[in-house]
Design an enzyme around this catalytic site. Structure first.
Site, PDB file in Angstrom:
ATOM      1  N   GLU A 121      36.130  -4.543 112.371  1.00 38.35           N
ATOM      2  CA  GLU A 121      34.961  -5.245 111.824  1.00 38.35           C
ATOM      3  C   GLU A 121      35.032  -6.757 112.005  1.00 38.35           C
ATOM      4  O   GLU A 121      34.988  -7.493 111.030  1.00 38.35           O
ATOM      5  CB  GLU A 121      34.855  -4.947 110.322  1.00 38.35           C
ATOM      6  CG  GLU A 121      34.311  -3.586 110.007  1.00 38.35           C
ATOM      7  CD  GLU A 121      32.798  -3.527 110.164  1.00 38.35           C
ATOM      8  OE1 GLU A 121      32.191  -4.538 110.545  1.00 38.35           O
ATOM      9  OE2 GLU A 121      32.252  -2.447 109.921  1.00 38.35           O
ATOM     10  N   GLU A 181      36.066   5.866 111.856  1.00 37.18           N
ATOM     11  CA  GLU A 181      35.986   6.127 110.411  1.00 37.18           C
ATOM     12  C   GLU A 181      34.852   7.119 110.188  1.00 37.18           C
ATOM     13  O   GLU A 181      33.776   6.969 110.755  1.00 37.18           O
ATOM     14  CB  GLU A 181      35.684   4.840 109.619  1.00 37.18           C
ATOM     15  CG  GLU A 181      36.820   3.838 109.632  1.00 37.18           C
ATOM     16  CD  GLU A 181      36.508   2.532 108.880  1.00 37.18           C
ATOM     17  OE1 GLU A 181      35.615   2.525 108.019  1.00 37.18           O
ATOM     18  OE2 GLU A 181      37.165   1.524 109.193  1.00 37.18           O
TER      19      GLU A 181
HETATM   20  C1  IPT Z   1      34.296   0.071 106.846  1.00 43.24           C
HETATM   21  C2  IPT Z   1      35.588  -0.697 106.888  1.00 43.24           C
HETATM   22  O1  IPT Z   1      36.114  -0.710 108.187  1.00 43.24           O
HETATM   23  C3  IPT Z   1      36.619  -0.138 105.962  1.00 43.24           C
HETATM   24  O2  IPT Z   1      37.657  -1.081 105.856  1.00 43.24           O
HETATM   25  C4  IPT Z   1      36.016   0.142 104.612  1.00 43.24           C
HETATM   26  O3  IPT Z   1      35.595  -1.059 104.062  1.00 43.24           O
HETATM   27  C5  IPT Z   1      34.829   1.045 104.762  1.00 43.24           C
HETATM   28  O4  IPT Z   1      33.887   0.448 105.580  1.00 43.24           O
HETATM   29  C6  IPT Z   1      34.130   1.276 103.447  1.00 43.24           C
HETATM   30  O5  IPT Z   1      34.939   1.789 102.491  1.00 43.24           O
HETATM   31  S1  IPT Z   1      33.068  -1.017 107.467  1.00 43.24           S
HETATM   32  C7  IPT Z   1      31.478  -0.545 106.956  1.00 43.24           C
HETATM   33  C8  IPT Z   1      30.495  -1.455 107.614  1.00 43.24           C
HETATM   34  C9  IPT Z   1      31.122   0.835 107.233  1.00 43.24           C
END
Ligand code: IPT
Length: 977
Positions: free
Chosen positions: A417, A495
């Site tokens: 990010e 993710e």
């Molecule tokens: C994403 C982040 O990479 C992770 O660190 C965490 O913050 C997650 O979100 C939320 O829990 S970034 C987001 C723009 C999806």
């Protein structure tokens, strides 16, 4: 320069980055109790503390490694030891916001600064010493015996200084600033935890020692040969006795080997010997490459069954001991996880040694995130500013140089990010030149020009499927050439499945898509562990602290720090049960009277597994035995006959086949279940016959009403007694305590606020009329939220059925649910069901259905069909933020009982969802922490036609419609008795 902590330079005076490996050169740990003093500004205590004659006898004691904000200590003004937890001086949690003004590279003058001192005796006979810090958050300056050695930023990265020791007593002084320019590069959605939080060591560097080495160990699946070359910074000899290798560093040897993989982490132990030092080698031969738009490991496509892992311990923060790291590895292996993304920084090096040894594919991420620049619209983003170039490259170089020899690391991730910027191109060039053996990942740049993967976070199931087909929507602002290149790349789901609170849902749905397409090389659940801290409230009761518990601090990231598959104390959540099933490397199912076993492992046959079968009728064991399954090669499927089971008694016959470890593995004992499958192979449908309802008359008056064993209150028309059991209800229930995933991001996903604004949690009942006949009673009414015109018209028809009653409910949504005056066009109800109040003594439930853990319509595949018994208190999942939990879908039947109490039996027709707890949904919703949930003196039993699924909308797509409760006329029935 004096304000080193607010310069974009990464540091000064440090030695060149290099590999870390155990060897025969002596080391001396400087971990232990140091002297410490905290000051409010970067000036610290002044300059005197650097000198060895300084008297620190009245300073505080501070363990190293640790984060000072987590340690009880005495404040500057004196007084008793106290904890900073829960105050703005203590651990602070933000999600995307910086805790300092966005004024790069400067930080505020209020900059808590810890001065540390340690006196130690120099070890005897060392020619030369190096001082190594494995991690200091966020900026450290170091003096030895009054002489400055240098300073460094990059909290999760090592730095070393030449350390000119003098014989006898030496004094080390370290100044650590909480905020620095480095802070701008470390906005990683986690607690801000300053301090010397990883080990401090003295390393002997003999003359002619091996300062650095690089193991290149390739594997060719065509020939079955490995090719080894070890580069060393000084002339050295490589020996690997098991392979008969003895050659000079820099020479190349090709030889038949077994490859390294997460499933078979084959390591060859050896040494690298120079005249001054012997280093231990742990060599894993493997090849990781992109072939035809798919990721391959050792010649075959690879699909990561991954999780994102932050380092966290509920007492010590990011200071982890080896035992805790090993626990993570074992818990992961046992949950069929085979890959880790080290979000969002390099972990303690010991964790990587464990990954090499136990077998986990690792995507290692550099210590870099600039997420908070969303507040400038990415103006001034460090990756796009030349002034920061050195700092960014320094972080990547230190990551790669420290960890390049780990076979488990198969991908370098440049950052998380951090927007876009030219420096990513330079970082990519460095990686290509220094380590062409590993592909490179960067998710955030829509052009993907510096990434070997197309990657996204949190796509919907539909988007993911389109990506699998290479039919994804083109991102904005990219050229035709970039679009074409991206479409040819493998896809890595960096993710997905936001495991915040109860959930996530749809794990199996995601996994079915991921395994259907070779383009998708797997995904990483967000995330492994809740970042919560052990704390006590004003009454001394323990609770798990989250960002909202730091009351006097803004901006707060709130509860967002709690999104793990395991709780902060490493207790597994129901989410990990579901994940273990989705990630099971074998699929076992029953097809046309036979058992089908597919080996979905990347490598390795099923020869290490023993298969057994078990038959249960209505949840009672009726037979079991071993199942002969020939060893199945990876990617292959076999079909074997079902065990012969004669003469089923009447009932639902469920066959379970499971595959368990036939012998102890390094990561789990014999008998550990790796995969299982289940099917109902015969059913008996209970007789649906009930006396027809006819010839009734309107009920009026105040005489008690009866239907068989059921007695009703003449005024409320609710059930008050069934046989000998006193109870109350039912109430039509449409509500649940919102889960974290009900508080979704964006208008469409924040369904909890729609429920709040449309009164879902405050329903008022009205009875319209009652009609009774021979053995039946029908009550009609309406339930609706106060202040609103919409509601549900219902009728409940009770009929005697032997010694029990059958209740048929018809619910119809009436009034303006659509096109309401509210801003939300549509309203989804979280549940459609019935709520009963039972005596508090009914404290045990036995049920036949899915279990033993909680299940929801989009997360039940990890829970088997069986018969389970639990105390009411054990049915509650203690999410650190109270919310809906403990549901059980597909329940065929249940019994609730208690000592000296009549038993209440419930039969679904065919199934119901149930939850049973000592408090109501509103209590769950209002409590901030589980300790605030108090026994209401009754047991609240929900028997639902349906409850909506869980999803992962707290960060992610909206809950798919098929997992919601359709707002349509619905009829369902249950039998009580
Ligand atoms: C994403 C982040 O990479 C992770 O660190 C965490 O913050 C997650 O979100 C939320 O829990 S970034 C987001 C723009 C999806």
């Amino acid at each position: 320069m004096s304000d080193y902590w607010q310069s974009t330079a990464p540091g000064a005076g440090c030695r060149a980055s290099r590999a870390q490996a155990p060897g025969d050169a002596r080391t001396m740990s400087l971990n232990g109790t140091w002297r410490f003093r905290l000051s409010p500004t970067a000036a610290g205590t002044g300059t005197a503390f650097q000198t060895d004659e300084f008297d620190d006898s009245d300073w505080d004691r501070m363990p190293v490694p640790s984060h000072w904000v987590l340690e009880p200590f005495t404040p500057l003004a004196g007084g008793p030891a106290r904890s900073m937890r829960g105050t703005s001086e203590g651990p602070l949690y933000t999600n995307t916001s910086y805790p300092i003004p966005l004024d790069p590279p400067r930080v505020g003058s209020d900059n808590p600064t810890g001065d540390y001192r340690l006196a130690f005796d120099a070890p005897d006979g060392w020619a030369h010493a190096v001082l190594r810090f494995q991690g200091v958050d966020s900026c450290a300056k170091v003096w030895l015996n009054g002489a400055e050695l240098g300073w460094s930023t990059g909290s999760r990265l090592p730095f070393e200084f030449d350390a000119p020791l003098r014989p006898g007593r030496n004094v080390l002084a370290v100044r650590v600033h909480r905020w620095s320019a480095g802070t701008y590069l470390e906005d990683q959605d986690m607690w801000w935890l300053p301090g010397i939080f990883r080990d401090v060591e003295l390393l002997e560097r003999p003359a002619d020692a091996i300062d650095d080495h690089f193991v290149h160990a390739d594997y060719d699946a065509q020939t079955g040969c490995g090719t080894l070359r070890v580069d060393a910074s000084i002339a050295s000899i490589v020996e690997v006795p098991e392979l008969g290798i003895r050659m000079a560093a820099g020479e190349v040897m090709t030889i038949p080997v077994e490859p390294w993989s997460a499933h078979s982490p084959r390591l060859y132990r050896g040494t690298l010997r120079s005249p001054g030092e012997v280093i231990e080698l742990a060599i894993g031969f493997r090849r990781i490459e992109v072939v035809g738009g798919a990721l391959h490991a050792n010649g075959t496509p690879l699909t990561f069954r991954g999780v994102n892992r932050h380092e966290h311990h509920p007492d010590t923060g990011r200071t982890l001991d080896r035992e805790t790291m090993l626990r993570d590895v074992l818990l992961m292996k046992r949950a069929n996880i085979d890959a880790v993304r080290t979000s969002h920084y390099p972990p303690h090096p010991e964790f990587l040694r464990l990954c090499d040894e136990y077998g986990l594919w690792v995507v290692e991420e550099c210590d870099l995130e600039t997420h908070g620049f969303i507040f400038t619209g990415w103006e001034g983003n460090p990756p796009d500013e030349p002034a920061w170039r050195d700092a960014l490259l320094d972080r990547l170089v230190r990551t790669v140089e420290r960890d390049k020899n780990h076979p488990s690391i198969v991908i370098w991730s440049m950052a998380n990010e951090s927007g876009t910027g030219k420096t990513f191109g330079d970082m990519r060039t460095y990686l290509t030149e220094r380590d062409p053996s590993r592909p490179v990942l960067y998710e955030r740049d829509p052009s993907y020009r510096d990434s070997d993967f197309y990657s996204l976070m949190y796509p919907s199931l539909e988007e993911l499927d389109a990506i699998g087909r290479r039919d994804e929507t083109r991102p904005d602002g990219v050229t035709d050439a970039e679009d074409e290149r991206r479409r040819a790349l493998p896809f890595l789901l960096v993710e997905y499945a936001h495991a915040m609170g109860n959930g996530p849902g749809s794990l199996s749905d995601y996994w079915r898509i991921m395994t259907a397409y070779e383009r998708i090389c797997g995904g990483f659940v967000w995330e492994w562990i809740d970042h919560g801290f052990n704390a006590r409230d004003a009454h001394g009761r323990p609770y798990v602290m989250h960002g909202d518990d730091v009351a006097d601090y803004e901006p707060r990231g709130g509860r967002f720090s709690l999104h793990g598959l395991i709780f902060a104390d490493r207790t597994p959540t129901p989410g990990i049960v579901e994940l273990a099933k989705a990630y099971a490397p074998l699929q076992i199912d029953m097809v046309a009277g036979r058992v089908r076993v597919r080996n979905g492992r990347h490598d390795g046959s099923t020869a290490d597994l023993a298969f057994t079968w078990r038959v249960e009728v209505d949840g009672y064991a009726r037979g079991q035995g071993a199942l002969e399954v020939p060893a199945v090669a990876p990617g292959e499927t076999v079909v074997v006959p079902m065990p012969v089971i004669d003469q089923f008694p009447l009932g639902e016959v469920v066959l379970t086949v499971q595959a368990a470890l036939a012998a102890d593995a390094a990561w789990a004992p014999t008998g550990h279940v790796v995969a299982w499958g289940q099917a109902t192979i015969a059913t008996r449908s209970p007789s649906a016959h009930l006396a027809p309802v006819c010839g009734g008359s309107r009920v009026s008056g105040s005489a008690e009403l009866r239907v068989g064993a059921a007695r009703f209150d003449p005024h409320t028309l609710r059930l008050r007694r069934l046989g000998d059991l006193d109870l109350d209800g039912p109430w039509l229930d449409l509500y649940r305590a919102p889960t974290e995933n009900d508080h979704g991001q964006g208008d469409l996903n924040d369904i909890a606020s729609v429920w709040a604004s449309t009164g879902m949690g405050r329903m008022v009942d009205r009875i319209d009329e009652a009609e009774a006949g021979d053995g039946w009673l029908r009550v009609t009414g309406r339930t609706g939220p106060s202040a609103h015109p919409h509601g549900v018209a219902w009728s409940m028809c009770w009929r005697a059925d032997g010694d029990g009653v059958v209740l048929e409910t018809v619910a119809d949504f009436v009034g303006p649910w659509e096109n309401t005056p509210y801003r939300h066009r549509d309203i989804w109800v979280p549940r459609l069901g019935l709520l009963f109040a039972l005596p508090g003594g009914m404290d045990e439930v036995e049920w036949f259905g899915r279990g033993p853990g909680e299940t929801y319509v989009d997360s039940y595949e990890g829970s088997r069909i069986g018969r389970f018994t639990r105390r009411i208190d054990d049915l509650q999942t203690p999410y650190p933020v109270p919310q809906e939990n403990g549901n059980h879908v597909q329940t065929r039947a249940l019994q609730i009982r208690g000592a000296g109490m009549p038993t209440l039996g419930v039969q679904g027709r065919p199934t119901v969802d149930f939850t049973a707890r000592r408090w109501r949904s509103l209590d769950l919703e209002r409590a901030m922490h589980p300790v605030q949930l108090v026994d209401s003196g009754r047991v609240w039993l929900n028997l639902d036609h349906r409850q909506q699924g869980i999803g992962s909308a707290s960060v992610g797509p909206a809950l798919p419609e098929r997992y919601r409760v359709p707002r349509e006329r619905t009829t369902w029935s249950v039998r009580l008795g």
